[in-house]
Each structure stands twice: as structure tokens, then as C-alpha cells.
Design a protein around this motif. Structure first.
Motif, mmCIF file in Angstrom:
data_model
loop_
_atom_site.group_PDB
_atom_site.id
_atom_site.type_symbol
_atom_site.label_atom_id
_atom_site.label_comp_id
_atom_site.label_asym_id
_atom_site.label_seq_id
_atom_site.Cartn_x
_atom_site.Cartn_y
_atom_site.Cartn_z
ATOM 1 N N VAL A 299 42.233 23.810 28.561
ATOM 2 C CA VAL A 299 41.257 22.736 28.785
ATOM 3 C C VAL A 299 39.917 23.294 29.246
ATOM 4 C CG1 VAL A 299 40.716 20.705 30.198
ATOM 5 C CG2 VAL A 299 43.022 21.019 29.270
ATOM 6 N N THR A 300 39.941 24.260 30.161
ATOM 7 C CA THR A 300 38.704 24.728 30.788
ATOM 8 C C THR A 300 38.133 26.005 30.189
ATOM 9 O OG1 THR A 300 39.949 26.007 32.445
ATOM 10 C CG2 THR A 300 39.420 23.716 32.990
ATOM 11 N N PHE A 301 38.890 26.686 29.329
ATOM 12 C CA PHE A 301 38.394 27.967 28.805
ATOM 13 C C PHE A 301 38.477 28.043 27.281
ATOM 14 C CE2 PHE A 301 39.117 32.495 27.711
ATOM 15 C CZ PHE A 301 37.874 32.984 28.071
ATOM 16 N N ILE A 302 39.684 27.980 26.744
ATOM 17 C CA ILE A 302 39.874 28.213 25.308
ATOM 18 C C ILE A 302 39.199 27.134 24.469
ATOM 19 C CG2 ILE A 302 41.580 28.385 23.462
ATOM 20 C CD1 ILE A 302 43.463 29.697 25.418
ATOM 21 N N SER A 303 39.413 25.868 24.809
ATOM 22 C CA SER A 303 38.833 24.776 24.022
ATOM 23 C C SER A 303 37.305 24.790 24.041
ATOM 24 C CB SER A 303 39.359 23.427 24.521
ATOM 25 O OG SER A 303 40.753 23.343 24.333
ATOM 26 N N PRO A 304 36.680 24.891 25.228
ATOM 27 C CA PRO A 304 35.209 24.949 25.235
ATOM 28 C C PRO A 304 34.663 26.157 24.487
ATOM 29 C CG PRO A 304 36.042 24.453 27.423
ATOM 30 C CD PRO A 304 37.221 24.832 26.601
ATOM 31 N N VAL A 305 35.273 27.319 24.674
ATOM 32 C CA VAL A 305 34.799 28.524 23.989
ATOM 33 C C VAL A 305 34.946 28.375 22.481
ATOM 34 C CG1 VAL A 305 35.266 30.976 23.607
ATOM 35 C CG2 VAL A 305 35.186 30.071 25.933
ATOM 36 N N MET B 271 27.693 24.746 29.151
ATOM 37 C CA MET B 271 27.320 25.577 28.013
ATOM 38 C C MET B 271 27.686 24.909 26.690
ATOM 39 S SD MET B 271 27.841 29.558 29.040
ATOM 40 C CE MET B 271 29.557 29.408 29.490
ATOM 41 N N VAL B 272 28.731 24.094 26.704
ATOM 42 C CA VAL B 272 29.080 23.345 25.496
ATOM 43 C C VAL B 272 27.968 22.361 25.153
ATOM 44 C CG1 VAL B 272 30.669 21.674 24.506
ATOM 45 C CG2 VAL B 272 31.561 23.585 25.804
ATOM 46 N N LEU B 273 27.450 21.675 26.171
ATOM 47 C CA LEU B 273 26.378 20.716 25.933
ATOM 48 C C LEU B 273 25.131 21.407 25.403
ATOM 49 C CD1 LEU B 273 26.700 18.421 29.087
ATOM 50 C CD2 LEU B 273 27.630 18.059 26.801
ATOM 51 N N ILE B 274 24.814 22.579 25.938
ATOM 52 C CA ILE B 274 23.652 23.321 25.460
ATOM 53 C C ILE B 274 23.880 23.796 24.039
ATOM 54 C CG2 ILE B 274 22.168 25.321 25.857
ATOM 55 C CD1 ILE B 274 22.825 25.123 28.807
ATOM 56 N N ALA B 275 25.109 24.203 23.730
ATOM 57 C CA ALA B 275 25.432 24.639 22.373
ATOM 58 C C ALA B 275 25.258 23.480 21.384
ATOM 59 C CB ALA B 275 26.857 25.171 22.316
ATOM 60 N N VAL B 276 25.676 22.288 21.791
ATOM 61 C CA VAL B 276 25.483 21.110 20.940
ATOM 62 C C VAL B 276 23.996 20.841 20.736
ATOM 63 C CG1 VAL B 276 25.804 18.611 20.782
ATOM 64 C CG2 VAL B 276 27.677 20.059 21.592
ATOM 65 N N ASP B 277 23.221 20.985 21.803
ATOM 66 C CA ASP B 277 21.773 20.786 21.725
ATOM 67 C C ASP B 277 21.144 21.756 20.740
ATOM 68 O OD1 ASP B 277 19.117 19.744 23.031
ATOM 69 O OD2 ASP B 277 18.984 21.939 23.085
#
Length: 207
Positions: free
Chosen positions: A76-82, A1-7
Motif C-alpha cells: 500500500v505504502t511503497f510498491i503501489s505508489p512506486v 510524489m504520486v500527486l506530483i508525478a500525475v501533475d
């Protein structure tokens, strides 16, 4: 979802640079790196962070990690990506609103202001909905950890875990609700029309 958000961020905030920045090769490399880092991280986590395996009932295996490792993992897996996703979407929202106001005030300058394609905005809204549902499903699972790991909520952990898994089930429904072509694709698969000759020529984008 981070990659899609960047897109979505590049597509809406830097539309003229999108073709140059988001190439097929870069997408493939980024996705491969994402999976490789994910696998490597989880291998290291299981190697270093696991304290014991518990069996509350026959066939069940609970992996227990130390509190410190649990906190690091959640960051690493939740707070940072969100956080990254929220920041990017905050920027997308501001740019979309400013463009809409500018084009409304000066319709004849729409091309100079950088017109945002409706499909891009729709994709951004859809991802926003996906992220909102993601937070609803994942936040309850991580809350006990930041509440101090209270044992009083241990009985609810199986429910919270399944709520987290439910997110993967809900995502396709969200896409089906927003995109007619997705619904049409599912219909073709369920009715086995994809097994018929010439099915690859079906135009799923038509109404």
C-alpha cells in the motif's frame, strides 16, 4: 510524489488540458484527501497490525507488526505508489522523446505538435532524480521483509531506518542543485534578508 508525478504527466502528455484539469481547488482538495487517508490508514494499521512493543534499550520503542500486515503495508505504502510513478514517468519519457524527434524533423510544425516547455521537462527530470533517490533510500528498508524477515538483518534495521529518514534530508539538496530560485530563497532565509522591509517584493526568479 504520486500527486506530483500525475501533475507532470498531465503537463507534458496533455498540455492543452492542463489548465482545465489541474486547478488550484482540485490541488487543495487532493492534498487534503492525501493527508486524511494517510492519517486514517496509519491509525488503522496501529490499531490492527501491532503485535507488541519491544524495548531493547532505555528510551527505545520498537513497534512490531505481523508479517502479513507488513506485506500489505509495503504494497500500500511503497510498491503501489512506486509502480504508479514508474508507469507515469515511462509514459512521460516516451511522449517527450517522440515530441523532440518530431520537432527536430519538422521545426515549422512545432506549434502543431504541442511544444513541451523546457521548465516542464526540467521539473520532470528533477522529480525523476527525487524518485531515484527515494528508491535508493527506501528499498533497503523493505528488502528484509520480502526476504522472509530474516533475523540476521535485525542488527542493521536502525541503519536502514535512518537511511529511509535521510531521504527527507536529501530532497531539499536535490531541489537546490536543480533550481537557482530555490538556492536564492534559502540564501534569503539564512541571511535573514526576509526580515527586512520589502523582502516580499524580491524577485527570486531573476539571475
Amino acid at each position: 510524489m504520486v500527486l506530483i508525478a500525475v501533475d507532470r504527466y498531465v503537463a507534458i502528455c496533455e498540455p492543452l488540458q492542463y489548465i482545465n484539469k489541474i486547478t488550484i481547488r482540485r490541488v487543495k482538495v487532493t492534498v487534503c484527501l492525501c493527508w486524511a487517508c494517510s492519517v486514517s490508514y496509519n491509525v488503522v494499521l496501529m490499531k490492527v497490525g501491532v503485535t507488541q512493543l519491544s524495548h531493547n534499550c532505555h528510551g527505545e520503542c520498537n513497534v512490531l507488526v505481523t508479517y502479513v500486515v507488513g506485506v500489505i503495508d509495503s504494497f500500500v505504502t511503497f510498491i503501489s505508489p512506486v509502480t504508479v510513478i514508474i508507469v507515469l514517468y515511462g509514459r512521460v519519457f516516451v511522449v517527450a522523446v517522440s515530441h523532440a524527434r518530431a520537432m527536430k524533423a519538422h521545426p515549422f510544425r512545432a506549434s502543431q505538435l504541442g511544444t513541451i516547455n523546457k521548465s516542464e521537462l526540467k521539473a520532470a527530470r528533477t522529480l525523476g532524480t527525487v524518485i531515484f533517490v527515494f528508491l535508493l533510500c527506501f528499498c533497503p528498508y523493505y528488502f528484509p521483509l520480502f526476504a522472509g524477515g530474516d533475523n540476521n538483518v535485525a542488527f542493521a534495521m536502525p541503519f536502514l531506518l535512518w537511511l529511509m529518514y535521510l531521504n527527507s534530508c536529501v530532497n531539499p539538496l536535490i531541489y537546490a542543485f536543480f533550481y537557482p530560485w530555490f538556492r536564492k530563497s534559502i540564501k534569503l532565509i539564512v541571511t535573514l534578508q526576509i526580515m527586512q522591509p520589502g523582502s516580499s517584493d524580491i524577485n527570486i526568479l531573476s539571475s
